[in-house]
Design an enzyme around this catalytic site. Sequence first.
Site, short mmCIF file in Angstrom:
data_model
loop_
_atom_site.label_atom_id
_atom_site.label_comp_id
_atom_site.label_asym_id
_atom_site.label_seq_id
_atom_site.Cartn_x
_atom_site.Cartn_y
_atom_site.Cartn_z
N GLU A 175 -9.34 1.22 3.23
CA GLU A 175 -8.58 1.15 4.48
C GLU A 175 -9.39 1.73 5.64
OE1 GLU A 175 -7.28 5.03 2.48
OE2 GLU A 175 -7.97 3.04 1.90
N ASP A 189 -9.48 5.22 9.96
CA ASP A 189 -8.81 5.21 8.67
C ASP A 189 -7.30 5.06 8.90
OD1 ASP A 189 -9.43 6.00 5.63
OD2 ASP A 189 -7.47 6.81 6.20
N ILE A 190 -6.67 4.10 8.21
CA ILE A 190 -5.22 3.91 8.31
C ILE A 190 -4.53 5.07 7.61
CG2 ILE A 190 -3.28 2.39 7.78
CD1 ILE A 190 -5.25 0.04 7.78
#
Length: 751
Positions: A674, A631-632
Amino acid sequence: MRLQRLTDSDTNPLRNMARALFLVIFLFSISTVSHNAAAREENDSHRDTVRGFSYDYTPEELAFIRTNPEIKISNEFDWPPFDFVADGKPAGFGIELMDLLAEKSGLTFTYINGYTWDELTRMFFDGELDVLHSLSITPERQKKALFSAPYYHSKHVLIHRSDTQDLHTLDDLDGKIIAMPRGWSTIEFFEVHYPQVHIIEVESSRQALEYVDQGKVAATVEQEGIAQYLITKFGFTDLTLSKWLENEELQKTSSMHFAVLKTNPILFSILDKALSNITLAEMRDLKEKWFSRAGRRIGADDVGLTPEERGWLTGKKLLTYCAPVERMPYSALNGAQPTGISADLMEIFSEHLDVKMVPVPVDSFSESIALVENGTCDLIPMVSKTRERQRYLDFTTAHSGYNVALIAREDTPFIQGISGLTGLRTGIVPHTNVFEKVISHFPKLNYRTVDTVEDCLEQVSTGRLDVAILSLPVASYYIRKKGMTNLKVAGHTNIEEDLRLAVLKGNTTLHSILSKAVRSVSLQEMEAIENKWVTLQEEPPVNYTLIWQIGGGSAAILVLVMLWNRKLARLNREIARANRKLKDNTKELEHISITDSLTSLYNRRYVEKAFELELRRTVRHRHDLAVLLIDIDFFKAINDTFGHQVGDGVLRTFANLLKTSIRTTDVLGRWGGEEFIIVCPEINIDNAVHMAKGLCRKVEQTPFDTAGTQTASFGVTAYKKGDDIHSMISRADNALYQAKTNGRNRVESVV
């Protein structure tokens, strides 16, 4: 004085004779009583071993029991819930009934398994088995065997696909094809009463259901309880059962009996008496166990090895097989790695038998024979059975069967079998299974021998030959390999190359094990292999009846055809262009359906399917498997600060970073928003964490244009026994949550 008187009286000779006679009679009586008591005790000692003994055996029957320590009983491989093998042991209603007869009779039963019903039937009538159980009576069988009273009866039903709406009665099968296990009495019923029904004979009830499930036949006929059991056990969710088939003659084949040859009437009498002594309560308990809802689920999906066979395999630790270095598509070695149909089959057998299969490179069949004889190889995986080879090899039933095809150029019309080769230049490769079979069937065939398959196809492609006679998989492989797109299957020979496993003659244990393994392979597994290795365009046969029907008016039509010929040619070219465009569009649509449009990575739907496939491989081969959820960090802030266009650019850069940093065997996809996922085959938890940490550092070091430096959080887990994709994703998600909770820009793992 009293003693003296008695002594005096003993001098009377008549009295002495009387006393002596009385003594002799008395002693004889005692001896007779003792002998009879001993005999009764001996009989009673036998009867004490037989629970509920309420009937009398004749002296001949008692002698038979004492002098026959082992009675051989049939045990079919997979006919649950009547007769099958589970966890290496005989199981089913019929088996437990036989056990009850053994207990009541005092006989000892040995179950003979690893054979199909057809094979067991032949063994019984050849005298190799003493008792055949759970079968119906037919006039043909009654000529040679004695049959017990019926001990079970179940109605027959039709089993067909759920999307088939017109099959309810036997009359609905008129002109249709059904599958039935080879040797079943039901086949005789159809031949006599419904000759218009076409029957394909298969090895077992399970295979019959597989044929129906695959749409190869319209239906099969089976007893209701057995059909329900198999559908539940093997997951035939597309199949359904009809109502009971109300046909008196058919239902006669539904009653189950045991049979003993007429040459052994004493054994039959013993077992018949034992059967009559089974109580109603005992029979009710057996039926409740095996024919209730719970009973239909008894038995694992097991190859059916006996404990002795399983022990033998455990002692061997591995099996070696002959792997030809170059015999594609059947076998080849890519370095040390085997490939081809044979390698795929050995992979399946390895899984089913839970034993390692090790290839031994060979250059020829004669070398294979030599290695099997000296023990270097345990088996030959793909070989045809011939009378000559049966002198030194034992064969399993065929695991594969491939048509021997007629290969010609694409402008060649359909060829009506071998008889249609008259006047055509025909090539065939000598010293092969196909050559032996073709020449034995058609000794007068006019042909030319060509040394190799490649050369044979090359000569057909370039016009030096008109036709090549080759096994379909072999032809398909080399046509694709050499790019000979002008070749096709122009006809068939009605000859099939049946391929089997072979072991050294006399190796009965291994032969039994491999025979069971072959029968455990499902149609789906075999078709997956065939679809992988055998694909080739075929020429449809010419409908000569239609040609003759049209022939009467052909002269008039010919003129019109000539007038329209040029226009049709132009239209055909336009259609060909449209087809090519349609094919390109179809490929594009297929790509779109599995790809995330923003990042060009695989989408979630595709990843789930790929993950499921890798998980099955992991379970089968006991390999490692890991999954990374990524996950960004603070991605919402990017969109809020710079806008969604910059956010989309970050996602594309991030996706490309991951794509260029992982192995080609890894599956990378956009999981949502994301969040990204990487499925990593054959990697353990430690290596997966190491990989994730490297990616984590690389993300931190990569500039993201306008958005500047970014970080990401990683959650990692690895496969453990009993996992499915949902449990693995859940653990990876928990690990990702921990990474975010613990400060982000880090890797956490949960196992």
